[in-house]
Design a protein around this motif. Structure first.
Motif, mmCIF file in Angstrom:
data_model
loop_
_atom_site.group_PDB
_atom_site.id
_atom_site.type_symbol
_atom_site.label_atom_id
_atom_site.label_comp_id
_atom_site.label_asym_id
_atom_site.label_seq_id
_atom_site.Cartn_x
_atom_site.Cartn_y
_atom_site.Cartn_z
ATOM 1 N N HIS A 195 38.976 18.475 56.276
ATOM 2 C CA HIS A 195 39.240 19.166 55.022
ATOM 3 C C HIS A 195 40.356 20.193 55.206
ATOM 4 C CE1 HIS A 195 35.168 17.621 54.645
ATOM 5 N NE2 HIS A 195 34.829 18.409 55.664
ATOM 6 N N VAL A 196 41.030 20.509 54.098
ATOM 7 C CA VAL A 196 42.025 21.579 54.047
ATOM 8 C C VAL A 196 41.746 22.426 52.814
ATOM 9 C CG1 VAL A 196 44.458 22.186 53.786
ATOM 10 C CG2 VAL A 196 43.816 20.249 55.235
ATOM 11 N N LEU A 202 43.569 26.874 55.744
ATOM 12 C CA LEU A 202 42.519 26.546 56.714
ATOM 13 C C LEU A 202 42.399 25.033 56.825
ATOM 14 C CD1 LEU A 202 39.966 27.128 58.477
ATOM 15 C CD2 LEU A 202 38.657 27.152 56.338
ATOM 16 N N ILE A 203 42.496 24.534 58.045
ATOM 17 C CA ILE A 203 42.222 23.130 58.355
ATOM 18 C C ILE A 203 40.909 23.115 59.124
ATOM 19 C CG2 ILE A 203 43.048 21.072 59.566
ATOM 20 C CD1 ILE A 203 45.890 22.300 59.373
ATOM 21 N N PHE A 204 39.924 22.366 58.648
ATOM 22 C CA PHE A 204 38.613 22.446 59.293
ATOM 23 C C PHE A 204 37.861 21.125 59.215
ATOM 24 C CE2 PHE A 204 37.844 23.386 54.889
ATOM 25 C CZ PHE A 204 36.502 23.158 54.606
ATOM 26 N N SER A 205 36.802 21.068 59.999
ATOM 27 C CA SER A 205 35.934 19.895 59.980
ATOM 28 C C SER A 205 34.489 20.338 59.837
ATOM 29 C CB SER A 205 36.096 19.063 61.262
ATOM 30 O OG SER A 205 35.489 19.720 62.363
ATOM 31 N N LEU A 260 41.659 19.873 49.782
ATOM 32 C CA LEU A 260 41.872 18.478 50.151
ATOM 33 C C LEU A 260 40.736 18.076 51.075
ATOM 34 C CD1 LEU A 260 45.673 18.410 51.076
ATOM 35 C CD2 LEU A 260 44.633 17.810 48.887
ATOM 36 N N THR A 261 40.192 16.890 50.892
ATOM 37 C CA THR A 261 39.147 16.403 51.787
ATOM 38 C C THR A 261 39.229 14.891 51.892
ATOM 39 O OG1 THR A 261 36.739 16.244 52.145
ATOM 40 C CG2 THR A 261 37.495 16.387 49.852
ATOM 41 N N ASP A 262 38.872 14.379 53.052
ATOM 42 C CA ASP A 262 38.805 12.929 53.193
ATOM 43 C C ASP A 262 37.461 12.396 52.726
ATOM 44 O OD1 ASP A 262 37.043 13.612 55.234
ATOM 45 O OD2 ASP A 262 38.104 12.511 56.804
ATOM 46 N N ALA A 320 39.331 25.496 62.125
ATOM 47 C CA ALA A 320 37.932 25.780 62.467
ATOM 48 C C ALA A 320 37.210 24.434 62.542
ATOM 49 C CB ALA A 320 37.281 26.687 61.418
ATOM 50 N N PHE A 321 37.176 23.878 63.726
ATOM 51 C CA PHE A 321 36.588 22.553 63.891
ATOM 52 C C PHE A 321 35.147 22.656 64.370
ATOM 53 C CE2 PHE A 321 41.189 21.450 64.451
ATOM 54 C CZ PHE A 321 41.290 20.753 63.249
ATOM 55 N N GLU A 322 34.261 22.007 63.630
ATOM 56 C CA GLU A 322 32.825 21.993 63.934
ATOM 57 C C GLU A 322 32.295 23.423 64.067
ATOM 58 O OE1 GLU A 322 31.062 18.856 63.828
ATOM 59 O OE2 GLU A 322 33.009 18.743 62.830
ATOM 60 N N VAL A 323 32.555 24.228 63.062
ATOM 61 C CA VAL A 323 32.142 25.631 63.055
ATOM 62 C C VAL A 323 31.205 25.944 61.898
ATOM 63 C CG1 VAL A 323 32.956 28.019 62.782
ATOM 64 C CG2 VAL A 323 34.235 26.428 64.229
#
Length: 264
Positions: free
Chosen positions: A216-217, A161-164, A209-211, A137-140
């Motif tokens: 993020h994951v 979930l892998i997301f931004s 997990l996050t940078d 879910a990128f930029e959601v």
């Protein structure tokens, strides 16, 4: 607004007021419990989504190309090549279908889902399954009125979930200095910081997990804490090109599949 739209907490603090779409005076409040920064009563959303992708989003193509490489490398690190080839994935909030088409073109079995947008580029690959090995879910999430409900929906379908979404620091940034507020288009109404993600992970029993910035994951599974760093490092040196050579593009097989469907 009396309660937070994420945790339902009632201890809200006014962060600032700003003008949205150049005409609506809007209060933005922070929840002291989960730290979600949110626009109060976003009544303008129907107007803001006259087009699901706002006209000022000139970075949409380069962003999707970057997320393609990052996602492929992240999944490679989490699953390994063989499992990637047999897995099924979903793009939540997939917009016009750009990302799904890109991922299928490199050989990954992605499907599209978006309640608020037309699927223009991934037609025929709409999500209709009950389970996915991972969701992106990128930029959601900055667009969502009730983000926790969407997290719950996603994790009813997938363990990962892998997301931004761009995180704000300890305090909400000056509204004149942080571009991510997006006042001119009015589509960004919900903003997270690290404590917000920690709250979501705790409530849903997930590993985070996050940078620390935008990637993020969240997962029910234990994931190496170095996954995001490795994916970004490998992308810098073009490792995704080697990965794509080991996959089989679905471009032509999808074409044949869609042509066969039209015959019946």
């Amino acid at each position: 607004m009396t309660v937070c739209r994420c945790c339902s907490g009632s201890d809200l603090k006014l962060a600032f007021r700003s003008k949205v779409l150049d005409k609506y005076a809007v209060d933005y409040v922070v929840c002291r419990q989960c730290c979600l920064l949110q626009a109060v009563n976003p009544h303008w959303l129907v107007e803001a989504y006259d087009e699901s992708i706002n006209v000022s989003d000139t970075g949409i193509m380069s962003r999707n190309l970057g997320f393609r490489d990052f996602t492929a490398l992240t999944l490679w690190g989490m699953q390994g090549l063989n499992r990637m080839k047999s897995s099924r994935y979903m793009d939540f909030g997939g917009g016009y279908g750009i990302f799904v088409r890109l991922m299928r073109d490199v050989g990954l079995d992605f499907y599209w889902s978006d309640e608020y947008s037309r699927n223009l580029l991934a037609r025929g690959f709409e999500a209709n399954h009950e389970h996915y090995d991972a969701v992106v879910a990128f930029e959601v999430f900055e667009h969502l009125v009730h983000p926790l409900e969407s997290f719950e929906e996603i994790f009813s379908l997938s363990p990962t979930l892998i997301f931004s979404t761009e995180l704000y620091p300890t305090q909400p940034p000056d509204p004149k200095q942080w571009w991510y507020y997006g006042f001119s288009h009015g589509q960004h109404i919900t903003f997270f910081n690290r404590r917000t993600l920690d709250y979501v992970a705790y409530v849903l029993g997930l590993n985070l997990l996050t940078d620390g910035h935008g990637l993020h994951v969240l997962s029910r599974d234990t994931v190496s804490g170095k996954i995001l760093f490795k994916a970004k490092f490998l992308r810098r040196f073009g490792a995704q090109k080697l990965l794509y050579k080991a996959l089989v593009s679905k471009t032509m097989s999808d074409n044949r599949l869609l042509l066969n469907r039209k015959k019946f």
